[in-house]
Design an enzyme around this catalytic site. Structure first.
Site, short mmCIF file in Angstrom:
data_model
loop_
_atom_site.label_atom_id
_atom_site.label_comp_id
_atom_site.label_asym_id
_atom_site.label_seq_id
_atom_site.Cartn_x
_atom_site.Cartn_y
_atom_site.Cartn_z
N ARG A 54 0.82 -1.21 0.00
CA ARG A 54 0.00 0.00 0.00
C ARG A 54 0.86 1.26 0.00
O ARG A 54 0.35 2.34 -0.28
CB ARG A 54 -0.91 0.04 1.23
CG ARG A 54 -2.05 -0.94 1.18
CD ARG A 54 -2.93 -0.77 2.42
NE ARG A 54 -3.86 -1.87 2.54
CZ ARG A 54 -5.14 -1.81 2.22
NH1 ARG A 54 -5.63 -0.68 1.77
NH2 ARG A 54 -5.92 -2.84 2.36
N ARG A 82 -22.46 -3.14 3.07
CA ARG A 82 -21.29 -2.97 3.93
C ARG A 82 -21.48 -1.70 4.74
O ARG A 82 -21.96 -0.69 4.23
CB ARG A 82 -20.03 -2.80 3.07
CG ARG A 82 -19.40 -4.10 2.66
CD ARG A 82 -18.17 -3.91 1.81
NE ARG A 82 -17.15 -3.06 2.43
CZ ARG A 82 -15.89 -3.03 2.02
NH1 ARG A 82 -15.50 -3.77 1.02
NH2 ARG A 82 -15.02 -2.24 2.60
#
Length: 193
Positions: free
Chosen positions: A88, A139
């Site tokens: 990342r 979600r």
């Protein structure tokens, strides 16, 4: 063949990784899955992970690289690895590159799923609304504010990887807003070239 899937949250990385697992016998290395598995494994590394997570701390890059090393050493008969959610950051990319080199492997492609942010947000919010309409649940973080926060984090931390892999000649971009099949076909074109 070892690849990294890059793209903002909701771009379809998980879906495409699963298609590669099913169609090419690749192994998806999702940091979240690896951490959850390690935590309950009872191994030395697993105990380290559990201690860090139980203390509410973020797992260090060193631990994640250790988990990836374990996966690479496990070997097995498969079509290569898909790195999903890692690296990342630039230091993580360097660490992964060093590990791969040390193990006589390399990253063959970093594949960016390119998307338009506004369309991406509309798509995710539409998916969340559909789930609720169908009697399911969306979600918890599929709301506009949360999505914008997740996108901002992606652009701050992860988007520098695009330049990093481009400079190495490993970056390939595909249209992440096409149909699931169209994206799958574009990725296959990259891998088969």
């Amino acid at each position: 063949m070892n690849i990294i899937l890059l793209g903002p949250p909701g771009a379809g990385k998980g879906t495409q990784a699963q298609k590669l697992v099913d169609g090419r016998n690749m192994v998806q290395l999702s940091t979240g899955d690896m951490l959850r598995a390690a935590r309950t494994s009872g191994t030395e590394m697993g105990n380290k992970v559990a201690a860090v997570m139980d203390a509410g701390n973020l797992v260090t890059d060193e631990i994640v690289i250790g988990l990836i090393r374990e996966q690479l050493e496990a070997g097995g008969d498969h079509g290569g690895f898909i790195f999903d959610g890692f690296p990342r950051t630039l230091p993580q990319a360097d660490a992964l590159g060093e590990l791969m080199s040390e193990m006589g492997q390399k990253i063959d492609h970093a594949i960016e799923l390119q998307v338009n942010d506004e369309i991406l947000v509309e798509r995710i919010l539409g998916r969340a609304a559909e789930a609720v309409t169908a009697g399911g649940t969306a979600r918890a973080d599929d709301n506009e504010e949360s999505l914008k926060t997740r996108l901002m984090a992606y652009y701050k931390q992860t988007s520098p990887l695009l330049g990093y892999y481009y400079a190495k000649g490993d970056l390939k971009s595909v249209d992440g807003l096409g149909s699931m099949e169209a994206v799958q076909t574009e990725i296959a074109g990259v891998l088969d070239a």
